[in-house]
Design an enzyme around this catalytic site. Structure first.
Site, short mmCIF file in Angstrom:
data_model
loop_
_atom_site.label_atom_id
_atom_site.label_comp_id
_atom_site.label_asym_id
_atom_site.label_seq_id
_atom_site.Cartn_x
_atom_site.Cartn_y
_atom_site.Cartn_z
N GLU A 290 41.80 46.81 41.96
CA GLU A 290 43.11 47.43 42.17
C GLU A 290 43.54 48.24 40.95
OE1 GLU A 290 45.82 45.17 45.28
OE2 GLU A 290 46.63 44.93 43.29
N HIS A 311 19.31 33.20 46.51
CA HIS A 311 18.54 33.05 47.75
C HIS A 311 19.08 33.95 48.84
CE1 HIS A 311 16.31 29.50 46.20
NE2 HIS A 311 17.36 29.49 45.39
N LYS A 425 49.08 49.53 55.39
CA LYS A 425 50.39 49.00 55.80
C LYS A 425 51.10 49.99 56.71
CE LYS A 425 51.33 46.38 51.61
NZ LYS A 425 52.17 46.33 50.42
#
Ligand code: PA5
Length: 450
Positions: A290, A311, A425
């Site tokens: 951010e 793995h 948003k």
């Protein structure tokens, strides 16, 4: 007392030391600007001197409230998202028993669980089922006081609390952490008389660990917030303006990342060999992603937990596209002592390590992996924490915050804003037909029709 150590020896095969010497003046310049509040985002620098400015009284207030509540609740639900939960979650996970057991069978503190970090109906439905027969309280955290995810979770939990305990007792079981004077949560909290704490205006969510946002849930979980602050304070001292470059771990880390980014790697993988650090990596990803990911710039922060991910992701890291570097958090001394037992028939062929501690094997895996990855073209930065406790978590997290600010300045971005977060948003509000988004609603539904 030992301190956190940074080792960049395994960056030098890729970036000559002289290149990093060249960052001496530049990082000092940025650190000066940070502290003089003359760089980008200067209104959001309240976190810089939090470690040295927090008072014993304010810590005492958080401790007192935590111990008062711990007498009557089994569960504390902390509601928040992003910077309003990741710091607390990462410290609590790092310090908690891996299987949720209490030390010596004696749980003095409630179990802290989290909500409001997703909009999953199953998660919230199951949370309410789980809380039905538990004595619990809610700490709701939102700086803006208007974020949708925590607001929804808080409404569900508030209703559940009020039904279970009645309005008055529910009010005593709700604590709000929000801005001093704006947002829906502040208004609700003042109207209903919840106990509340303030998130300072000049501290952004992802830098808010050492405000009540991080400290209250950590104290509620029974951990030592004074030691966390003391660790951060020692790192504040170690990274203060005027510290010579090669003695300032945050400056070196910021410089090494920047030099690598300029050369080619665009992805940084934060690795650790301890599952308790999974959420620390989530906190770190938010902090760096951010702060730096803007204006088409930024190192992509990824994370792996070894040896499990050797793995799964090990193949890619060893031989995939060469655009990576790796930062490893190593813990020097584990808290436990578990030795591999000897067996007479050696059926599983493990007697060659019988008598060795598990941590010795883990460290050999760590060393072997580092050598293999460096051979495979992946530069390696090593951060060594003496132990996994409150003090060193405080050092580590302040170290990362300071380095992130310097790193953002080196990239010439504002490390303290997050304008890109609004895009999803706005679309979500338009799709939900939120009042005030009528124009966006028309546009988005037209777009979906075509
Ligand atoms: O770092 C940030 O600023 C964000 O991650 C915020 O913390 C997050 O969006 C939650 O915001 P708020 O605390 O206003 O609910």
């Amino acid at each position: 007392m030992k301190n956190l150590e940074l080792n960049i020896e395994n960056v030098f095969p890729f970036i000559p030391k002289e290149t990093l010497d060249g960052y001496d003046e530049l990082t000092n310049y940025h650190i000066r600007h940070l502290h003089q509040r003359t760089g980008k985002g200067a209104n959001f620098l309240g976190w810089l001197d939090l470690p040295s400015s927090i008072t014993s009284e304010s810590l005492g207030e958080l401790e007192d409230l935590s111990s008062e509540l711990s007498k009557k609740i089994e569960i504390m639900v902390v509601v928040g998202i992003g910077g309003s939960y990741l710091g607390a979650k990462s410290v609590i996970d790092a310090l908690s028993h891996s299987f949720g057991m209490c030390i010596n069978g004696n749980r003095k503190s409630p179990r802290v669980i989290f909500a409001g970090q997703n909009i999953s109906e199953d998660y919230l439905g199951e949370l309410v089922d789980f809380l039905d027969d538990k004595s619990y309280a809610v700490t709701v955290i939102s700086k803006s006081g208007t974020t949708t995810e925590p607001a929804i979770a808080f409404r569900i939990l508030r209703n559940h609390l009020e039904t279970k305990y009645g309005q008055e007792e529910a009010g005593r079981r709700i604590i709000a952490i929000t801005s001093a004077n704006r947002g829906a949560l502040r208004k609700l909290s003042d109207e209903r008389g919840y106990r509340s704490f303030v998130i300072p205006d000049d501290v952004g969510g992802r830098y808010s660990l050492l405000t009540p946002v991080g400290l209250l849930p950590i104290a509620q979980a029974g951990f030592d917030i004074r030691q966390l602050v003391a660790g951060a304070r020692s790192m504040e001292e170690m990274t203060k303006p005027g510290t010579p470059f090669w003695e300032n771990p945050s400056a070196i880390y910021a410089a090494a990342r920047n030099a690598l980014y300029r050369q080619s790697p665009k992805t940084e993988i934060l690795a650790s060999y301890h599952p308790k650090l999974l959420y620390l990596a989530e906190w770190w990803k938010q902090l760096y992603g951010e702060s730096e990911g803007k204006e088409k710039k930024g190192i992509f922060p990824a994370s792996v937990n070894f040896t499990a991910d050797l793995h799964s992701m090990g193949q890619y890291i060893q031989e995939g596209q060469r655009n990576l570097f790796e930062t490893v958090i190593s813990i020097m001394d584990p808290e436990r002592n578990v030795v591999i037992p000897e067996e007479d028939d050696d059926g599983d062929g493990l007697n060659y390590i019988a008598g060795k501690r598990i941590d010795y094997v883990n460290k050999m895996a760590e060393l072997g992996t580092m050598l293999a990855h460096v051979d495979g073209g992946v530069p390696n930065i090593l951060i060594s924490m003496p132990r996994l406790n409150e003090f060193y978590l405080g050092q580590l997290m302040y170290f990362f915050e300071k380095a992130c600010a310097v790193s953002g300045y080196l990239m010439n971005v504002n490390p303290f804003d997050q304008p890109g977060v609004e895009a999803y948003k706005n679309n979500m509000f338009a799709l939900l037909r939120k009042p005030g988004f009528e124009e966006e609603t028309n546009l988005i539904y037209k777009r979906l029709e075509t």
